[in-house]
Design a protein around this motif. Structure first.
Motif, PDB file in Angstrom:
ATOM      1  N   VAL A  46     -50.857  90.515 -41.271  1.00 50.05           N
ATOM      2  CA  VAL A  46     -50.814  92.419 -42.135  1.00 50.05           C
ATOM      3  C   VAL A  46     -48.999  91.961 -41.867  1.00 50.05           C
ATOM      4  O   VAL A  46     -48.983  92.822 -40.848  1.00 50.05           O
ATOM      5  CB  VAL A  46     -51.514  92.934 -41.620  1.00 50.05           C
ATOM      6  CG1 VAL A  46     -51.268  94.412 -43.060  1.00 50.05           C
ATOM      7  CG2 VAL A  46     -53.003  93.162 -41.888  1.00 50.05           C
ATOM      8  N   ILE A  47     -48.052  92.507 -42.908  1.00 51.29           N
ATOM      9  CA  ILE A  47     -47.049  93.409 -43.255  1.00 51.29           C
ATOM     10  C   ILE A  47     -46.541  93.975 -43.323  1.00 51.29           C
ATOM     11  O   ILE A  47     -47.202  94.399 -44.515  1.00 51.29           O
ATOM     12  CB  ILE A  47     -46.140  91.478 -43.019  1.00 51.29           C
ATOM     13  CG1 ILE A  47     -46.589  90.259 -43.069  1.00 51.29           C
ATOM     14  CG2 ILE A  47     -44.671  92.189 -43.394  1.00 51.29           C
ATOM     15  CD1 ILE A  47     -45.231  89.238 -44.592  1.00 51.29           C
ATOM     16  N   GLN A  48     -46.335  95.195 -42.300  1.00 49.51           N
ATOM     17  CA  GLN A  48     -46.336  96.464 -43.134  1.00 49.51           C
ATOM     18  C   GLN A  48     -45.406  96.417 -43.490  1.00 49.51           C
ATOM     19  O   GLN A  48     -43.956  96.873 -42.927  1.00 49.51           O
ATOM     20  CB  GLN A  48     -46.403  97.529 -41.977  1.00 49.51           C
ATOM     21  CG  GLN A  48     -48.170  97.790 -41.632  1.00 49.51           C
ATOM     22  CD  GLN A  48     -48.756  98.494 -41.142  1.00 49.51           C
ATOM     23  OE1 GLN A  48     -48.389  99.484 -40.176  1.00 49.51           O
ATOM     24  NE2 GLN A  48     -48.905  99.910 -42.160  1.00 49.51           N
ATOM     25  N   VAL A  49     -44.297  96.789 -44.587  1.00 51.57           N
ATOM     26  CA  VAL A  49     -43.149  96.818 -45.560  1.00 51.57           C
ATOM     27  C   VAL A  49     -43.435  97.809 -46.805  1.00 51.57           C
ATOM     28  O   VAL A  49     -44.561  97.527 -47.605  1.00 51.57           O
ATOM     29  CB  VAL A  49     -42.778  95.237 -45.955  1.00 51.57           C
ATOM     30  CG1 VAL A  49     -43.763  94.480 -47.288  1.00 51.57           C
ATOM     31  CG2 VAL A  49     -41.210  94.770 -45.814  1.00 51.57           C
ATOM     32  N   GLY A  50     -42.072  97.778 -47.398  1.00 54.66           N
ATOM     33  CA  GLY A  50     -42.066  98.406 -48.517  1.00 54.66           C
ATOM     34  C   GLY A  50     -41.034  98.235 -49.120  1.00 54.66           C
ATOM     35  O   GLY A  50     -39.617  97.234 -48.755  1.00 54.66           O
ATOM     36  N   GLU A  51     -40.117  99.437 -50.272  1.00 56.06           N
ATOM     37  CA  GLU A  51     -39.142  98.913 -50.533  1.00 56.06           C
ATOM     38  C   GLU A  51     -38.268  99.072 -49.642  1.00 56.06           C
ATOM     39  O   GLU A  51     -38.496  99.905 -49.097  1.00 56.06           O
ATOM     40  CB  GLU A  51     -39.135  99.707 -52.107  1.00 56.06           C
ATOM     41  CG  GLU A  51     -37.786  99.406 -51.777  1.00 56.06           C
ATOM     42  CD  GLU A  51     -36.843 100.464 -53.538  1.00 56.06           C
ATOM     43  OE1 GLU A  51     -36.227 100.585 -54.032  1.00 56.06           O
ATOM     44  OE2 GLU A  51     -38.067 101.414 -54.119  1.00 56.06           O
ATOM     45  N   ASN A  52     -36.960  98.178 -49.167  1.00 57.23           N
ATOM     46  CA  ASN A  52     -36.024  97.708 -48.498  1.00 57.23           C
ATOM     47  C   ASN A  52     -35.121  97.511 -48.423  1.00 57.23           C
ATOM     48  O   ASN A  52     -34.981  96.898 -49.481  1.00 57.23           O
ATOM     49  CB  ASN A  52     -36.606  97.669 -46.797  1.00 57.23           C
ATOM     50  CG  ASN A  52     -36.955  95.925 -47.178  1.00 57.23           C
ATOM     51  OD1 ASN A  52     -36.499  95.331 -46.492  1.00 57.23           O
ATOM     52  ND2 ASN A  52     -38.069  95.383 -47.380  1.00 57.23           N
ATOM     53  N   SER A  53     -33.747  97.624 -47.907  1.00 56.16           N
ATOM     54  CA  SER A  53     -32.859  96.655 -47.708  1.00 56.16           C
ATOM     55  C   SER A  53     -32.306  95.530 -47.089  1.00 56.16           C
ATOM     56  O   SER A  53     -31.359  95.102 -46.784  1.00 56.16           O
ATOM     57  CB  SER A  53     -31.109  97.775 -47.561  1.00 56.16           C
ATOM     58  OG  SER A  53     -31.632  98.020 -46.441  1.00 56.16           O
ATOM     59  N   TYR A  54     -33.573  95.651 -46.207  1.00 51.05           N
ATOM     60  CA  TYR A  54     -33.202  94.574 -44.858  1.00 51.05           C
ATOM     61  C   TYR A  54     -33.571  93.162 -45.453  1.00 51.05           C
ATOM     62  O   TYR A  54     -33.084  92.027 -44.935  1.00 51.05           O
ATOM     63  CB  TYR A  54     -34.167  95.050 -43.457  1.00 51.05           C
ATOM     64  CG  TYR A  54     -34.185  96.177 -42.840  1.00 51.05           C
ATOM     65  CD1 TYR A  54     -32.710  96.722 -42.889  1.00 51.05           C
ATOM     66  CD2 TYR A  54     -34.120  97.224 -43.458  1.00 51.05           C
ATOM     67  CE1 TYR A  54     -32.620  98.010 -42.061  1.00 51.05           C
ATOM     68  CE2 TYR A  54     -34.428  98.224 -43.015  1.00 51.05           C
ATOM     69  CZ  TYR A  54     -33.318  98.878 -42.526  1.00 51.05           C
ATOM     70  OH  TYR A  54     -32.545 100.203 -42.128  1.00 51.05           O
ATOM     71  N   GLY A  55     -34.144  92.971 -46.404  1.00 49.20           N
ATOM     72  CA  GLY A  55     -34.687  92.004 -47.331  1.00 49.20           C
ATOM     73  C   GLY A  55     -36.036  91.741 -46.648  1.00 49.20           C
ATOM     74  O   GLY A  55     -36.328  90.204 -46.480  1.00 49.20           O
ATOM     75  N   HIS A  56     -36.634  92.585 -45.735  1.00 51.30           N
ATOM     76  CA  HIS A  56     -38.110  92.023 -44.949  1.00 51.30           C
ATOM     77  C   HIS A  56     -38.969  92.282 -46.397  1.00 51.30           C
ATOM     78  O   HIS A  56     -39.441  92.848 -46.678  1.00 51.30           O
ATOM     79  CB  HIS A  56     -38.215  93.612 -44.549  1.00 51.30           C
ATOM     80  CG  HIS A  56     -37.669  93.276 -42.824  1.00 51.30           C
ATOM     81  ND1 HIS A  56     -37.302  94.781 -42.198  1.00 51.30           N
ATOM     82  CD2 HIS A  56     -36.409  92.441 -42.362  1.00 51.30           C
ATOM     83  CE1 HIS A  56     -36.753  94.232 -40.888  1.00 51.30           C
ATOM     84  NE2 HIS A  56     -35.922  93.113 -41.581  1.00 51.30           N
TER      85      HIS A  56
END
Length: 310
Positions: free
Chosen positions: A260-270
């Motif tokens: 599971v990857i907890q991620v949202g809109e971001n500028s890190y490229g995650h």
């Protein structure tokens, strides 16, 4: 998306993505694995009600919910007996979202709260949760941050008269006797907040979860060297899928079936493509908050069911 739209969406947490059945190691001839899961697809559109933690409808299941808090992290655990644990609380702008989630799940008390490390995208919403709910025990690693977010959390803790217990390897939080909980990190003190992340292994029956916070390769190496049993069926992929985490050696030791990857809109490229490819090569089925909303994994100790918010 507005708060009320989000709540309505959460209440539709209903699509069954897959049911994974344990115990196929011998049938598949895969030596050394603790469990292999065969997907049993349900009918498209089959709906499931969200169970209320305060009811008698737990059905002997452990529920681990990876809450959709954008570019942040938060996990809500509900034990077979209805005990609750909250690990992290998203960023500052997710405070009301956190309260809405807890209301939706019918939760008035958090028996155990864990702030994995002082980064704002992990502890930002915890102060409001403390202000509005009864809290049993709270654990945090011995590292501070010179930020208003961290100060606000400490102020909420002080107003409630709570005492913070140290999160570190070897600590066993008192939660639910049917569920094994052990902290595997931080193993040693570090000046890096990510590598001071509290890492938990949660085991119920034959099913285990490894919840890693933002632990990076330095912490992963120490966990590997510690000799701890890192194998887990479900892995919270470290640091939102950053290439600073989920090293090859660590992934090989954990051997997860689901990530599971907890991620949202971001500028890190995650999440990084390198990590997604690494997980795919290892045969890990990946779920992501940015693509599928909240992700609930429910297990009776023998098999698991995954439900997503969209």
């Amino acid at each position: 998306m507005g708060r009320h739209d989000r709540v309505r969406q959460l209440k539709k947490l209903s699509k069954t993505i897959g049911i994974y059945v344990l115990g196929f190691c011998l049938l598949l001839g895969l030596a050394g694995c603790s469990a292999n899961w065969t997907e049993l697809l349900s009918e498209a559109g089959q709906e499931h009600e969200v169970w209320n933690a305060s009811s008698d409808a737990q059905n002997g299941n452990l529920r681990v919910v990876f809450l959709d808090v954008g570019q942040g992290a938060s996990q809500l655990l509900i034990s077979p007996s209805g005990k609750t644990m909250l690990i992290d609380g998203g960023n500052n702008d997710q405070e009301q979202v956190m309260l809405d989630y807890l209301e939706m799940y019918g939760i008035g008390r958090i028996d155990v709260m864990i702030g994995t490390h002082p980064d704002a995208d992990h502890i930002g919403g915890l102060d409001r949760v403390i202000d509005h709910h009864d809290i049993g025990a709270i654990y945090m690693p011995k590292i501070q941050a010179n930020t208003r977010t961290f100060e606000s959390l400490l102020e909420s803790i002080q107003r409630k008269g709570l005492k913070v217990k140290t999160a570190k390897a070897g600590v066993v939080p008192d939660w639910d006797g049917e569920v094994q909980i052990q902290m595997l990190a931080p193993v040693k003190t570090s000046d890096d907040s990510n590598n001071m992340s509290a890492v938990l292994k949660v085991t119920y029956g034959k099913v285990s979860f490894l919840l890693t916070g933002d632990a990076e390769r330095e912490s992963e190496k120490l966990m590997l060297e510690s000799g701890a049993d890192l194998q887990a069926d479900v892995l919270l992929v470290g640091h939102h899928g950053s290439k600073s985490s989920t090293s090859v050696s660590f992934l090989e030791r954990v051997r997860p079936q689901v990530g599971v990857i907890q991620v949202g809109e971001n500028s890190y490229g995650h999440p990084k493509e390198e990590i997604l490819n690494r997980l795919a090569e290892a045969g890990v089925r990946v779920y992501r908050n940015d693509l599928q909303g909240s992700i609930e994994i429910s297990t009776n100790g023998e098999q698991i069911e995954v439900l997503t918010g969209r």
